[in-house]
Every structure is written in structure tokens, then in C-alpha cells.
Design an enzyme around this catalytic site. Structure first.
Site, PDB file in Angstrom:
ATOM      1  N   TYR A 164       1.026   7.169 -11.291  1.00 16.47           N
ATOM      2  CA  TYR A 164       0.063   6.190 -10.756  1.00 16.47           C
ATOM      3  C   TYR A 164      -1.070   5.885 -11.748  1.00 16.47           C
ATOM      4  N   GLY A 178       2.402 -10.379 -11.034  1.00 14.45           N
ATOM      5  CA  GLY A 178       1.853 -11.491 -11.814  1.00 14.45           C
ATOM      6  C   GLY A 178       2.777 -11.836 -12.978  1.00 14.45           C
ATOM      7  N   GLU A 195      -4.331  -4.002  -6.636  1.00 17.57           N
ATOM      8  CA  GLU A 195      -4.549  -2.678  -7.222  1.00 17.57           C
ATOM      9  C   GLU A 195      -5.099  -1.673  -6.210  1.00 17.57           C
ATOM     10  N   THR A 254       0.815  -1.210   0.000  1.00 16.06           N
ATOM     11  CA  THR A 254       0.000   0.000   0.000  1.00 16.06           C
ATOM     12  C   THR A 254       0.851   1.264   0.000  1.00 16.06           C
TER      13      THR A 254
HETATM   14  C1  LIG Z   1      -5.549  -9.291 -27.391  1.00 15.03           C
HETATM   15  C2  LIG Z   1      -5.904  -8.058 -26.570  1.00 15.03           C
HETATM   16  C3  LIG Z   1      -6.386  -8.256 -25.196  1.00 15.03           C
HETATM   17  C4  LIG Z   1      -6.587  -7.005 -24.376  1.00 15.03           C
HETATM   18  C5  LIG Z   1      -6.890  -7.202 -22.947  1.00 15.03           C
HETATM   19  C6  LIG Z   1      -7.234  -5.914 -22.279  1.00 15.03           C
HETATM   20  C7  LIG Z   1      -7.771  -6.180 -20.906  1.00 15.03           C
HETATM   21  C8  LIG Z   1      -8.624  -5.069 -20.372  1.00 15.03           C
HETATM   22  C9  LIG Z   1      -9.482  -5.548 -19.243  1.00 15.03           C
HETATM   23  C10 LIG Z   1      -8.758  -5.515 -17.934  1.00 15.03           C
HETATM   24  C11 LIG Z   1      -9.486  -6.232 -16.865  1.00 15.03           C
HETATM   25  C12 LIG Z   1      -8.782  -6.141 -15.563  1.00 15.03           C
HETATM   26  C13 LIG Z   1      -8.285  -7.481 -15.105  1.00 15.03           C
HETATM   27  C14 LIG Z   1      -7.646  -7.446 -13.769  1.00 15.03           C
HETATM   28  C15 LIG Z   1      -6.932  -8.725 -13.470  1.00 15.03           C
HETATM   29  C16 LIG Z   1      -6.204  -8.657 -12.201  1.00 15.03           C
HETATM   30  C17 LIG Z   1      -4.771  -8.515 -12.315  1.00 15.03           C
HETATM   31  C18 LIG Z   1      -4.165  -8.136 -11.023  1.00 15.03           C
HETATM   32  C19 LIG Z   1      -3.269  -6.961 -11.179  1.00 15.03           C
HETATM   33  C20 LIG Z   1      -2.822  -6.455  -9.863  1.00 15.03           C
HETATM   34  C21 LIG Z   1      -1.718  -5.492 -10.041  1.00 15.03           C
HETATM   35  C22 LIG Z   1      -1.338  -4.789  -8.773  1.00 15.03           C
HETATM   36  O1  LIG Z   1      -1.850  -4.991  -7.733  1.00 15.03           O
HETATM   37  S1  LIG Z   1      -0.105  -3.638  -8.946  1.00 15.03           S
HETATM   38  C23 LIG Z   1       0.143  -2.915  -7.433  1.00 15.03           C
HETATM   39  C24 LIG Z   1      -0.965  -1.972  -7.036  1.00 15.03           C
HETATM   40  N1  LIG Z   1      -0.628  -1.286  -5.853  1.00 15.03           N
HETATM   41  C25 LIG Z   1      -1.401  -0.360  -5.355  1.00 15.03           C
HETATM   42  O2  LIG Z   1      -2.471  -0.078  -5.864  1.00 15.03           O
HETATM   43  C26 LIG Z   1      -0.843   0.350  -4.162  1.00 15.03           C
HETATM   44  C27 LIG Z   1      -1.887   1.206  -3.518  1.00 15.03           C
HETATM   45  N2  LIG Z   1      -1.314   2.415  -3.015  1.00 15.03           N
HETATM   46  C28 LIG Z   1      -1.448   3.619  -3.656  1.00 15.03           C
HETATM   47  O3  LIG Z   1      -2.036   3.701  -4.732  1.00 15.03           O
HETATM   48  C29 LIG Z   1      -0.866   4.806  -2.987  1.00 15.03           C
HETATM   49  O4  LIG Z   1       0.142   4.456  -2.116  1.00 15.03           O
HETATM   50  C30 LIG Z   1      -1.942   5.599  -2.223  1.00 15.03           C
HETATM   51  C31 LIG Z   1      -2.707   4.755  -1.241  1.00 15.03           C
HETATM   52  C32 LIG Z   1      -2.896   6.197  -3.268  1.00 15.03           C
HETATM   53  C33 LIG Z   1      -1.251   6.713  -1.429  1.00 15.03           C
HETATM   54  O5  LIG Z   1      -0.322   7.334  -2.249  1.00 15.03           O
HETATM   55  P1  LIG Z   1       0.611   8.526  -1.678  1.00 15.03           P
HETATM   56  O6  LIG Z   1       1.137   8.160  -0.341  1.00 15.03           O
HETATM   57  O7  LIG Z   1       1.582   8.804  -2.750  1.00 15.03           O
HETATM   58  O8  LIG Z   1      -0.407   9.675  -1.631  1.00 15.03           O
HETATM   59  P2  LIG Z   1      -1.194  10.336  -0.407  1.00 15.03           P
HETATM   60  O9  LIG Z   1      -2.154   9.400   0.223  1.00 15.03           O
HETATM   61  O10 LIG Z   1      -0.226  11.025   0.508  1.00 15.03           O
HETATM   62  O11 LIG Z   1      -2.021  11.404  -1.197  1.00 15.03           O
HETATM   63  C34 LIG Z   1      -1.418  12.542  -1.767  1.00 15.03           C
HETATM   64  C35 LIG Z   1      -2.300  13.105  -2.829  1.00 15.03           C
HETATM   65  O12 LIG Z   1      -2.198  12.294  -3.975  1.00 15.03           O
HETATM   66  C36 LIG Z   1      -3.475  11.996  -4.447  1.00 15.03           C
HETATM   67  N3  LIG Z   1      -3.392  10.733  -5.168  1.00 15.03           N
HETATM   68  C37 LIG Z   1      -3.027   9.522  -4.674  1.00 15.03           C
HETATM   69  N4  LIG Z   1      -3.073   8.617  -5.662  1.00 15.03           N
HETATM   70  C38 LIG Z   1      -3.488   9.258  -6.770  1.00 15.03           C
HETATM   71  C39 LIG Z   1      -3.714   8.860  -8.103  1.00 15.03           C
HETATM   72  N5  LIG Z   1      -3.587   7.583  -8.485  1.00 15.03           N
HETATM   73  N6  LIG Z   1      -4.117   9.778  -8.985  1.00 15.03           N
HETATM   74  C40 LIG Z   1      -4.307  11.052  -8.615  1.00 15.03           C
HETATM   75  N7  LIG Z   1      -4.086  11.500  -7.380  1.00 15.03           N
HETATM   76  C41 LIG Z   1      -3.686  10.607  -6.463  1.00 15.03           C
HETATM   77  C42 LIG Z   1      -4.328  11.907  -3.214  1.00 15.03           C
HETATM   78  O13 LIG Z   1      -5.677  12.039  -3.522  1.00 15.03           O
HETATM   79  C43 LIG Z   1      -3.781  13.068  -2.443  1.00 15.03           C
HETATM   80  O14 LIG Z   1      -4.380  14.246  -2.930  1.00 15.03           O
HETATM   81  P3  LIG Z   1      -4.649  15.459  -1.943  1.00 15.03           P
HETATM   82  O15 LIG Z   1      -3.378  15.748  -1.252  1.00 15.03           O
HETATM   83  O16 LIG Z   1      -5.103  16.486  -2.879  1.00 15.03           O
HETATM   84  O17 LIG Z   1      -5.694  14.980  -0.999  1.00 15.03           O
HETATM   85  C1  LIG Z   2      -3.939 -11.713  -6.747  1.00 17.57           C
HETATM   86  C2  LIG Z   2      -2.974 -10.587  -6.541  1.00 17.57           C
HETATM   87  C3  LIG Z   2      -2.262 -10.109  -7.626  1.00 17.57           C
HETATM   88  C4  LIG Z   2      -1.324  -9.092  -7.447  1.00 17.57           C
HETATM   89  N1  LIG Z   2      -0.593  -8.657  -8.522  1.00 17.57           N
HETATM   90  C5  LIG Z   2       0.349  -7.710  -8.352  1.00 17.57           C
HETATM   91  C6  LIG Z   2       1.161  -7.271  -9.445  1.00 17.57           C
HETATM   92  O1  LIG Z   2       1.022  -7.727 -10.576  1.00 17.57           O
HETATM   93  N2  LIG Z   2       2.120  -6.343  -9.198  1.00 17.57           N
HETATM   94  C7  LIG Z   2       2.314  -5.805  -7.976  1.00 17.57           C
HETATM   95  O2  LIG Z   2       3.190  -4.967  -7.829  1.00 17.57           O
HETATM   96  N3  LIG Z   2       1.541  -6.169  -6.918  1.00 17.57           N
HETATM   97  C8  LIG Z   2       0.577  -7.107  -7.082  1.00 17.57           C
HETATM   98  N4  LIG Z   2      -0.211  -7.496  -6.018  1.00 17.57           N
HETATM   99  C9  LIG Z   2       0.004  -6.889  -4.705  1.00 17.57           C
HETATM  100  C10 LIG Z   2      -1.137  -5.950  -4.310  1.00 17.57           C
HETATM  101  O3  LIG Z   2      -1.161  -4.812  -5.112  1.00 17.57           O
HETATM  102  C11 LIG Z   2      -0.974  -5.578  -2.835  1.00 17.57           C
HETATM  103  O4  LIG Z   2      -1.127  -6.766  -2.083  1.00 17.57           O
HETATM  104  C12 LIG Z   2      -2.009  -4.543  -2.430  1.00 17.57           C
HETATM  105  O5  LIG Z   2      -1.696  -3.293  -3.009  1.00 17.57           O
HETATM  106  C13 LIG Z   2      -2.150  -4.405  -0.901  1.00 17.57           C
HETATM  107  O6  LIG Z   2      -0.952  -4.109  -0.312  1.00 17.57           O
HETATM  108  P1  LIG Z   2      -0.367  -4.965   0.907  1.00 17.57           P
HETATM  109  O7  LIG Z   2      -0.341  -6.383   0.507  1.00 17.57           O
HETATM  110  O8  LIG Z   2       0.890  -4.291   1.305  1.00 17.57           O
HETATM  111  O9  LIG Z   2      -1.413  -4.836   2.058  1.00 17.57           O
HETATM  112  P2  LIG Z   2      -1.299  -3.946   3.417  1.00 17.57           P
HETATM  113  O10 LIG Z   2      -1.131  -2.540   2.992  1.00 17.57           O
HETATM  114  O11 LIG Z   2      -0.216  -4.522   4.254  1.00 17.57           O
HETATM  115  O12 LIG Z   2      -2.693  -4.175   4.005  1.00 17.57           O
HETATM  116  C14 LIG Z   2      -2.957  -4.968   5.165  1.00 17.57           C
HETATM  117  C15 LIG Z   2      -4.029  -4.276   6.014  1.00 17.57           C
HETATM  118  O13 LIG Z   2      -3.561  -3.020   6.474  1.00 17.57           O
HETATM  119  C16 LIG Z   2      -4.509  -2.002   6.192  1.00 17.57           C
HETATM  120  N5  LIG Z   2      -3.819  -0.748   5.869  1.00 17.57           N
HETATM  121  C17 LIG Z   2      -2.642  -0.579   5.210  1.00 17.57           C
HETATM  122  N6  LIG Z   2      -2.365   0.730   5.088  1.00 17.57           N
HETATM  123  C18 LIG Z   2      -3.368   1.410   5.647  1.00 17.57           C
HETATM  124  C19 LIG Z   2      -3.662   2.801   5.815  1.00 17.57           C
HETATM  125  N7  LIG Z   2      -2.861   3.745   5.358  1.00 17.57           N
HETATM  126  N8  LIG Z   2      -4.804   3.125   6.452  1.00 17.57           N
HETATM  127  C20 LIG Z   2      -5.639   2.160   6.926  1.00 17.57           C
HETATM  128  N9  LIG Z   2      -5.415   0.845   6.787  1.00 17.57           N
HETATM  129  C21 LIG Z   2      -4.302   0.474   6.172  1.00 17.57           C
HETATM  130  C22 LIG Z   2      -5.274  -2.509   4.974  1.00 17.57           C
HETATM  131  O14 LIG Z   2      -6.557  -1.919   4.918  1.00 17.57           O
HETATM  132  C23 LIG Z   2      -5.327  -4.007   5.250  1.00 17.57           C
HETATM  133  O15 LIG Z   2      -6.421  -4.260   6.096  1.00 17.57           O
HETATM  134  C24 LIG Z   2      -1.133  -8.521  -6.166  1.00 17.57           C
HETATM  135  C25 LIG Z   2      -1.872  -9.004  -5.074  1.00 17.57           C
HETATM  136  C26 LIG Z   2      -2.784 -10.023  -5.241  1.00 17.57           C
HETATM  137  C27 LIG Z   2      -3.552 -10.529  -4.076  1.00 17.57           C
END
Ligand SMILES: CCCCCCCCCCCCCCCCCCCCCC(=O)SCCNC(=O)CCNC(=O)[C@H](O)C(C)(C)COP(=O)(O)OP(=O)(O)OC[C@H]1O[C@@H](n2cnc3c(N)ncnc32)[C@H](O)[C@@H]1OP(=O)(O)O
Ligand SMILES: Cc1cc2nc3c(=O)[nH]c(=O)nc-3n(C[C@H](O)[C@H](O)[C@H](O)COP(=O)(O)OP(=O)(O)OC[C@H]3O[C@@H](n4cnc5c(N)ncnc54)[C@H](O)[C@@H]3O)c2cc1C
Length: 679
Positions: free
Chosen positions: A290, A193, A436, A160
């Protein structure tokens, strides 16, 4: 009066109980399917693509994948993925993403494949983060599949909290290279993945350090395996993370770097740049890096509609051929869907699947519009998109997971068997609650957005023109909810306005709690954490408003009168079911009263009864074919029992009447016991 043959699926040879259901349809299932899938042409294309897959046995599994071990399923899905690509030119219009996705799903199934992350994340990440020169170099190769890429962000210790990722990319201006390093065990990349065995390139998120200063996590595009031997390159350690709850045909991997050197231009430089001398140039917006996460979050909403729709299709079809118990004594056993409790469990899942379908389309359209604006330098709508995609992703994945479990429970014992297909759908869908962006964390991101709106409300109004889905926050509510006072079977404006009241009130409530804590001297960040649960409620309530508004617009736009009538029943069910879900929040400030909640509950039961005869035809309209459903219970022809028996007989355990180890253990145990008893 129900019309005959309005369900286009009626076939001779089908189970009579399911045929009887189909004859009750009050609408044409193809017309409904065309509404859900876009147009009749798109629906026709789906069927042509499905027919193509049926006619090519090499695209099928040699036997049920449920009976394969991991290595076999990885090899089987890799074989099929190649065939998917080979056949694509003949079977689909490759310029149409939805055709590619559907064709791929039919062939590879739901448990992942070696190009999953290449297609879903790596290519969008290149498009959003590579500059033009880099795109020219890598994008054609990526599309041509000259390499297989993935997206490596999450680490053992951090997923996260991106700001605390530990992998470092330190710039060396002497050689104009980056040195990638994994300084601790917790810095090991974990989860990406296809990283374990399939991919040879990856986007890596690493802390960018130049001239001794850390500028935070940035994307790099890194080759990690030799293109010929596929061995990990020296300085890179790679492996599979082992079996998981689901998606076991996907080789989620781990990775460590040992001072691994890569050229300066492997940093993706569309947004931020580092010049040859090491000078850092920041991006126009700090969160542009992002964007590919926002893409997947938006796409996941529509994906959840498919999973929930599939589970509901299986459970509803099974519920009309399963007979168990009597309602009227001695009147014969009834179809289990005739029980009100079964309807209450299942039919709301269809309504939610429809709501997520329309919300998914809305979210992807918004994503495309915003990314287009960003390409012109306009960042204004990025925050709105991030907030909406965060809320929709969190609510849709959570409710889908719960809904699929309801469908599984509703199938009794057979739902627990992998033959039902339900555990597989659940195990894949529930991953969406975590990947995600973990759901709770995303709801708290939406809360940041709502907090800003609360400050604006308190200071007299919006700073800028609010979006269509947030302008309600700036309006004032009626004194009392109008639920039940303005009864019309097609207009739910007064109920949606009640949801708006709840969302606005919860936003202002969380905000005032926060203010009070701050006024008492608490630090802002501590006070935010002390109010996180109220903020989560506000985020959920705001997302409810978005889902209902988007659903209502979609129903309004529907032109086929009979289909519109069914959609009106579904939205009615969806909306009044939601009243039950937020009853406490409607009651706690006296906005609604107990009679109104009771009214909503009655509406749910009334509309369930109305929807019951159409239930099979509605799920038929999702147009999932048997290959996609991969479920003996959900077979379109309803012939469940004989096929359950055939499925069990194909289990490898049944190759032997007597297990080869039987006489070594159980046989010996019984024989020894018999001998002993003779003594
Ligand atoms: C042949 C052709 C075929 C074509 C096919 C085509 C297919 C098409 C179909 C596809 C089907 C799908 C299939 C799925 C399958 C599953 C696969 C699984 C994949 C899984 C991949 C993953 O799993 S991959 C890892 C993802 N891992 C996260 O997801 C980490 C989360 N963690 C955060 O995302 C950041 O850590 C988090 C919390 C935001 C804090 O980030 P941070 O600490 O930097 O930021 P702060 O919280 O301090 O926030 C500071 C300010 O930034 C603002 N802000 C934050 N994010 C922003 C953003 N994105 N955009 C704008 N603003 C943003 C926020 O709103 C605040 O704004 P303000 O200050 O104004 O309030
Ligand atoms: C099937 C699968 C596929 C994935 N594929 C990919 C991939 O392709 N690439 C990739 O990079 N990653 C991938 N991931 C990883 C995935 O993106 C992370 O597991 C996800 O972003 C959650 O992060 P974490 O595991 O660190 O959970 P944590 O952040 O450790 O979460 C654990 C707990 O803590 C809580 N928590 C954490 N932070 C906070 C906060 N700030 N405030 C309140 N509560 C909080 C959460 O709510 C949760 O209850 C995949 C995961 C899965 C399960």
C-alpha cells in the site's frame, strides 16, 4: 509605518486599487515567497521556468480550454505534454522533481494530462513493489516514457475495501503464467486515470490465487495495449468512463480481463513472491503493497495548499478592485475586502493554505525517511506514517474544498463564471476528498491508531517511544484551559495545549464508549461501528494538533523578521479560528469557558484587521503567475472588467451574431406568433 515598495510586484499599468494595496506591504514579498518555496534560489528558478513558458507560445493553449469539448481538450493537453517533455531539458533541472512538477503544471494546467498517473502513481508503485530485476527492466523504460502506465485498483463494485476486490490473478504452474480475469460486472476496473485512451501498461491490483488459495490483493504490471497499434490486446476490454465533475482532460478508464494470460514475473515481487511451482512467500509487512498510496496521500497535502492558495489569491485580488456599497453613507463605494464578513471568509483561507504548505513538506519528508528505513528492513514507523498521512490528507482536502467554495461565494456572480477559474480549481481539489482513500475511511484508519494509544494510556503508558506528534496523548492536561490567560502575540503554546486536551479527551471518550458497548456484550466490530462518529471526532482533533504543531515549528524557524511577523499573524488567525471550530469540544467538559471562546473570537477579528492591509501582498507571496491561476478575476494587474469582456467575446457562441439554428426555432416561434396575432 508601512514601507514603500516592499511588495515586489508593483507595476505601472496595474489597476490603481491593487497598486494602492501593494504599497501597504509591511514585508518584502520575495522574502515571504522564498520562505514558502524553500529558498531564494528556488523562487528564482520558479520565475525563470515561468518566463521560459511565457516565451514559448507553442506551450500555450490556442484558445481558453473552457471553450473546448473533451476530445479537443484531450488532444490539446496531449500535444502540450509532449512539448513539456521535449522542452524539459532546456527549461529545468530534470533531476529536481519540484521543477518538473511546476513546469508541467504551467504547461498542462490543472485538469489532468496523459502522464498524470504514470508520474504520480505508476512510477512510485513500481519503485515500492518491483524487485531489483524487475526495476532494472521497467523503471528506465518508464522514466524514458517508452510506455505510459497507470494504476488500476478501484473497481465498479469496490474502491475502499481492497480486501473485496474481485479481479483475480490465478497462477498456472504448468505454463508459469497468471490468468487475469474479471468474473463479474462489478469486478470491472473503474476510475484509473489515463487508462481509458492514453496508457498501454498498468499496475493491476488483483486477488492472488495459487494452489487454490487466495492470498489477497497483490500488484501486477500488465501490458494492456499493443505497443505499435495501441489497440487493446485480445482478452482486454478498455474504455473511457465519461465526463466527470472535474479533471476532464484526464481519461479515467474502465477495464475488463477475459482470462488474460501474463507471465509469472509480471507479479511485482519486491514484497511478496510466487515461485515457479506456485509457492507463495509473504511480505515482511502485510501492508507494504500500500506504500504508493501513502506517497500520494502525503503529496496531496501540499497540493491542497496550492489549490487553496490559488483560490484565495483570486478572491483577495478581486476583492480589492471590486467596489460595492458604502460603509459610511456618501463616503463612496468601498472595496469589498473592507467588509469584515469578506475578511472573515477569505483571510483564514490564506492561513490554512500556509498551514497545509508546511504540513505537506513535513509529510513528504516523513514519507521519504520511513521508506528509507523500510529499505533497510525497519518497519517500525510505517504505522505512524500511515496514521499521520491519513489524517492530514482527509482534513486538508476537506478544508480546502470548503475554503475554495468560500472564495467562490465571496466573488459574487463573477465567481460562478468559469472566467474566475474558481469552479475549475474547486472541481479538481474536491476530488481529493475521494481519491486515494475516501476521507471518512482514512479518518477511521487514524482512529485505529488512536485506539491503540488509548489502550496504552489505560495500561500505564506507551509500549514504545511515541512520535513527536503523539507523545502529548500520554501527558496529563492542566485542570482548565489557559486560553486568554497568558496573552502573548507570538506564543500560542497554551492554545495548542488546549487542542491537545481536546484530542486526548475525545480519544479516551471514544475508547470508553467502545469499552462500555463491548462490556455490555456487543461484538467488537459492531461496537467499533457504533462509536465511529466519536472516533472520527478524535481523529480530526488529533490532526488539528499535528497541523498546528507543524505550523508553529515552521514559524519559529523563520529568520526574516518582517516575514516572521506576518506568519505570526497568520498562525494566530489559524489557531484562534480553530478554537471557534472546536468550541463545543472545549466547552463540553468544562475545560474552557464561554469567556475564553469569546476571547478567541475577538482575537480572530483583531488579527483580521491587522492582516487586512497585507492581504494582497501575502497572496502575491504565494507567487502564482497568471498562467497558473487561469483566472480573469485573479489577474495580477487587477484589470478585471475589460478582460472579462474580452473573455466573453472569445466564446465560440459569439462567433455568430445570429445562431445558425435561430430562424428554425425561436425566430420561427416569434414570427408565427406575430402572424397569428394579426389574424
Ligand atoms: C518531470 C517530472 C515530474 C514529476 C511529478 C511528480 C509529482 C509529485 C507531486 C504529486 C502530487 C499529487 C497529485 C495528485 C493528483 C491526483 C491523482 C489522483 C490519483 C488517484 C489514485 C487513486 O485513487 S488509486 C486508488 C486508491 N484507493 C484507496 O486509497 C483505497 C483505500 N483503501 C485502503 O487504503 C484500504 O482498504 C484501507 C481502508 C486502509 C483498509 O485496508 P485493509 O482492509 O487492508 O486494512 P484494515 O483496515 O483491516 O487494517 C489492518 C491494519 O493495516 C493497517 N494499514 C492499513 N493500510 C495501511 C498502510 N497503507 N500502511 C500501513 N498500515 C496500513 C491498519 O492501520 C491496520 O493496522 P492495525 O491492525 O495495527 O490497526
Ligand atoms: C478523480 C478521481 C481519480 C481517481 N483515480 C483513480 C486511479 O487512478 N486509480 C484507481 O484505482 N482509482 C482511482 N480513483 C478511485 C478512488 O480511489 C475511489 O473512488 C476511492 O478510493 C473511494 O472508493 P469508492 O469509490 O469505492 O467509495 P466508497 O467506498 O463506496 O465510499 C462511499 C461512501 O461509503 C463510505 N464508506 C465506505 N467504506 C466505509 C467504511 N469501512 N467505514 C465507513 N464508511 C465507509 C465512505 O465514507 C463514503 O461515504 C479515482 C477517483 C476519483 C474521484
Amino acid at each position: 509605518m508601512p514601507h514603500q515598495n516592499l511588495n515586489t510586484y508593483i507595476c505601472a499599468g496595474d489597476h490603481p486599487d491593487i497598486t494602492e494595496e501593494r504599497k501597504k506591504a509591511t514585508f518584502n514579498t520575495d522574502n515571504f515567497a522564498a520562505t514558502l518555496w524553500g529558498t531564494h534560489e528556488k523562487l528564482e528558478r520558479r520565475r525563470e521556468i515561468a518566463k521560459y513558458v511565457e516565451e514559448h507560445p507553442e506551450l500555450h493553449d490556442p484558445y481558453p480550454t473552457e471553450f473546448m469539448d473533451r476530445q479537443e481538450s484531450l488532444e490539446n493537453v496531449t500535444r502540450k505534454t509532449l512539448l513539456w517533455m521535449e522542452h524539459a531539458e532546456n527549461a529545468i533541472d530534470i533531476s529536481k522533481q519540484e521543477e518538473g512538477f511546476y513546469f508541467g503544471t504551467l504547461i498542462t494546467g490543472s485538469q489532468g494530462h496523459p502522464l498524470s498517473i504514470h508520474l504520480i502513481m505508476a512510477i512510485p508503485a513500481l519503485m515500492n513493489n518491483a524487485d531489483e530485476e524487475q526495476l532494472d527492466e521497467w523503471l528506465p523504460k518508464a522514466i524514458n516514457r517508452e510506455f505510459v502506465a497507470t494504476y488500476s485498483q478501484t473497481e465498479l463494485g469496490h474502491g475502499t475495501n481492497l480486501s473485496k476486490l474481485e479481479t483475480t490473478a490465478t497462477y498456472d504452474p504448468k505454463t508459469e503464467e497468471w490468468i487475469l480475469d474479471t468474473p463479474t460486472v462489478t469486478a470491472t476496473k473503474w476510475w484509473p486515470g489515463n487508462l481509458g485512451k492514453s496508457a498501454n501498461y498498468t499496475v493491476v491490483m488483483a486477488q492472488l490465487i495459487t494452489h487454490g488459495k487466495n492470498y489477497g490483493a497483490h500488484p501486477f504490471f500488465v501490458q494492456v495495449r499493443d505497443e505499435k497499434t495501441h489497440q487493446p490486446l485480445p482478452g482486454v476490454i478498455l474504455g473511457d468512463i465519461g465526463p466527470k465533475f472535474g479533471m476532464n482532460a484526464n481519461d479515467n478508464g474502465f477495464m475488463q480481463f477475459k482470462k488474460f494470460r501474463i507471465p509469472r514475473r509480471t507479479m511485482l515481487m519486491k514484497n511478496a513472491q510466487v515461485l515457479p511451482d506456485g509457492t507463495y512467500k509473504p511480505p515482511l509487512h502485510p501492508k507494504l503493497g500500500y506504500s504508493s498510496m501513502i506517497f500520494v496521500r502525503s503529496a496531496v497535502v501540499g497540493l491542497m495548499s496550492l489549490y487553496l492558495g490559488q483560490a484565495a489569491t483570486i478572491a483577495i485580488r478581486y476583492s480589492v478592485i471590486r467596489r460595492q456599497g458604502e460603509i459610511m453613507p456618501n463616503a463612496g463605494e468601498v472595496k469589498i475586502l473592507d467588509y469584515q464578513t469578506q475578511q472573515y471568509r477569505l483571510i483564514p483561507q490564506i492561513a490554512r493554505a500556509a498551514a497545509f504548505r508546511f504540513a505537506g513538506i513535513f509529510a513528504l519528508e516523513m514519507y521519504n525517511t520511513v521508506i528509507h528505513e523500510i529499505s533497510k528492513g525497519n518497519m517500525d514507523a510505517l504505522a505512524d506514517l500511515h496514521a499521520l498521512a491519513s489524517g492530514l490528507k482527509a482534513v486538508a482536502t476537506f478544508q480546502t474544498a470548503l475554503g475554495i467554495e468560500q472564495c467562490r461565494f465571496a466573488c459574487g456572480g463573477h465567481g460562478y463564471s468559469l472566467a474566475s477559474g474558481l469552479p475549475q480549481i474547486y472541481s479538481v481539489a474536491v476530488g481529493g476528498c475521494t481519491y486515494e482513500g475516501e476521507n471518512m475511511v482514512l479518518l477511521l484508519q487514524l482512529a485505529r491508531y488512536l485506539r491503540k494509544r488509548a489502550i496504552e494510556i489505560k495500561s500505564g503508558g506507551p509500549k514504545e517511544k511515541p512520535t513527536e506528534l503523539s507523545e502529548y496523548l500520554f501527558k496529563t492536561s492542566a485542570k482548565h484551559s489557559l486560553i486568554g490567560t497568558n496573552v502573548s502575540s507570538t506564543n500560542f503554546e497554551h492554545v495548542i495545549e488546549s487542542f491537545e486536551h481536546v484530542a486526548r479527551r475525545l480519544t479516551l471518550f471514544a475508547h470508553s464508549k467502545l469499552e462500555k458497548l463491548e462490556q455490555s456484550g456487543m461484538e467488537h466490530e459492531i461496537a467499533i461501528n457504533q462509536t465511529a462518529v466519536p472516533w472520527r471526532r478524535a481523529s480530526h482533533a488529533h490532526t488539528r494538533v499535528a497541523l498546528t504543531r507543524i505550523f508553529a515549528h515552521a514559524v519559529q524557524r523563520t529568520t526574516d523578521i518582517a516575514v516572521k511577523e506576518v506568519l505570526q499573524d497568520l498562525i494566530k488567525l489559524y489557531i484562534y479560528y480553530e478554537v471557534g471550530e472546536c468550541a463545543a469540544e472545549l466547552l463540553e467538559d468544562g475545560f474552557a469557558d464561554g469567556h475564553q471562546i469569546e476571547f478567541a473570537k475577538d482575537q480572530v477579528l483583531e488579527v483580521l484587521e491587522k492582516l487586512r492591509p497585507n492581504a494582497v501582498s501575502i497572496v502575491d507571496s504565494f507567487d502564482f503567475n497568471d498562467r497558473e491561476l487561469n483566472s480573469v478575476l485573479g489577474r495580477r494587474d487587477g484589470n478585471v472588467y475589460e478582460n472579462l469582456l474580452a473573455w466573453a467575446k472569445s466564446s465560440p457562441l459569439n462567433k455568430h451574431d445570429v445562431m445558425p439554428f435561430h430562424h428554425k426555432y425561436l425566430g420561427k416561434m416569434m414570427e408565427d406568433a406575430r402572424e397569428q396575432s394579426k389574424m
